[in-house]
Design an enzyme around this catalytic site. Sequence first.
Site, PDB file in Angstrom:
ATOM      1  NE  ARG A  79      -3.902   0.543   1.884  1.00 26.51           N
ATOM      2  CZ  ARG A  79      -5.119   0.590   2.423  1.00 26.51           C
ATOM      3  NH1 ARG A  79      -5.334   1.254   3.533  1.00 26.51           N
ATOM      4  NH2 ARG A  79      -6.125  -0.040   1.854  1.00 26.51           N
ATOM      5  CG  HIS A  85      -8.396  -0.018  -2.819  1.00 29.32           C
ATOM      6  ND1 HIS A  85      -7.607  -1.087  -2.471  1.00 29.32           N
ATOM      7  CD2 HIS A  85      -9.125   0.285  -1.696  1.00 29.32           C
ATOM      8  CE1 HIS A  85      -7.832  -1.407  -1.209  1.00 29.32           C
ATOM      9  NE2 HIS A  85      -8.742  -0.596  -0.721  1.00 29.32           N
ATOM     10  CG  ASP A 130     -13.386   6.346  -1.284  1.00 27.50           C
ATOM     11  OD1 ASP A 130     -13.391   6.215  -0.050  1.00 27.50           O
ATOM     12  OD2 ASP A 130     -12.333   6.238  -1.963  1.00 27.50           O
ATOM     13  CB  CYS A 186     -13.892   1.035  -0.101  1.00 28.94           C
ATOM     14  SG  CYS A 186     -13.239   2.719   0.071  1.00 28.94           S
ATOM     15  NE  ARG A 189     -10.262  -5.382   0.611  1.00 30.62           N
ATOM     16  CZ  ARG A 189      -9.516  -4.365   1.054  1.00 30.62           C
ATOM     17  NH1 ARG A 189     -10.109  -3.315   1.570  1.00 30.62           N
ATOM     18  NH2 ARG A 189      -8.199  -4.365   0.928  1.00 30.62           N
TER      19      ARG A 189
HETATM   20  N1  NVA Z   1      -9.789   6.645  -1.516  1.00 35.82           N
HETATM   21  C1  NVA Z   1      -9.451   6.214  -0.190  1.00 35.82           C
HETATM   22  C2  NVA Z   1      -9.710   4.740  -0.029  1.00 35.82           C
HETATM   23  C3  NVA Z   1      -9.414   4.196   1.352  1.00 35.82           C
HETATM   24  C4  NVA Z   1      -9.614   2.728   1.445  1.00 35.82           C
HETATM   25  C5  NVA Z   1      -7.996   6.548   0.078  1.00 35.82           C
HETATM   26  O1  NVA Z   1      -7.167   6.364  -0.823  1.00 35.82           O
HETATM   27  O2  NVA Z   1      -7.672   7.000   1.179  1.00 35.82           O
HETATM   28  N1   CP Z   2     -11.247  -0.241   2.397  1.00 31.64           N
HETATM   29  C1   CP Z   2      -9.984  -0.273   2.859  1.00 31.64           C
HETATM   30  O1   CP Z   2      -9.021  -0.551   2.128  1.00 31.64           O
HETATM   31  O2   CP Z   2      -9.861  -0.029   4.198  1.00 31.64           O
HETATM   32  P1   CP Z   2      -8.508   0.182   5.018  1.00 31.64           P
HETATM   33  O3   CP Z   2      -7.926   1.499   4.615  1.00 31.64           O
HETATM   34  O4   CP Z   2      -8.953   0.147   6.457  1.00 31.64           O
HETATM   35  O5   CP Z   2      -7.557  -0.948   4.704  1.00 31.64           O
END
Ligand code: NVA
Ligand code: CP
Length: 307
Positions: free
Chosen positions: A104, A131, A219, A259, A287
Amino acid sequence: MMTRHFLSLLDLTPGELRAIIARASELKAINRSGTLHETLKNRILAMVFEKSSTRTRMSFEAGMAQLGGHAIYLSPRDTQIGRGEPIEDTARVLSRMADAIMIRTFEHSKIERFAAYSEVPVINALTDMYHPCQLLADIQTWIELRGDISGKTVAWIGDGNNMCHSYINAARQFGFNLHIAAPAGYTPDAQLMKEADHCATLFDSPVEAAGDVDLVVTDVWASMGQEEEQARRAKAFADFQVNASVMSATKPDALFMHCLPAHRGEEVSEDVIDGPQSVVWDEAENRLHAQKALLEFLITPETGRSA
Ligand code: NVA
Ligand code: CP
């Protein structure tokens, strides 16, 4: 055999994606029955997190444990990644010790560079661009509750961000139509939209985009790394909340997905996310199952790719 990576939904064929999702539902049933199912016994997943996470960390770590393997959490705070060791070197070292690597991070180009130097599969657990793991869970949730998604219409309301981009790719791969309502200046990547012009369309308002759709998704307005833009974004997105008036434009049996984490009162009203059309908890649980199926597919193709 060439190492397969999962950096975006376009790395797998539609058939492979559907097989993984079918396997995810099987693994869910096995898990619920309490049967031990250790197809990744003694296998190692390295998990590199350069951003926060609840669901992604928990689901990958629990998933590896349930499959008989082990997951190792690596953060830049306490690894050499945070002290400037080149990503290419980290990739070569981790891939000599792990059976798969999950990352990530921020720029998508970083995960691409990492994958180019990794001898084992690399999984995108969120970049600024995509994602894809979340989409496996979302589509699994739809299929389990409503059946095939091909030919359906999904409305994306809000930021043209990493989740929106993954929905665009999902529309291509799973054959559904995507209506997108995003404020000016926050629309999705133009090139991605062009490649998906047969299935993804921009709309001016959330109510228009949600007209007669089967599923509404949103989101956060400010993603990780955009915290300083929060106030500016809150203004720009003020008319882009998913609320009862948006949901009243959809088909009566439409579902709502997010999400998570969610900000009630910003991108979604409390009555929608906590209401009867919301399936966010199933989505979050999936997930776990979807990523277990993905890990099997990538680490042990002989079991994971047989579906
Ligand atoms: N768009 C959000 C998704 C988090 C799971 C982010 O990138 O923070
Ligand atoms: N939806 C998602 O990826 O959540 P987290 O940021 O908690 O991993």
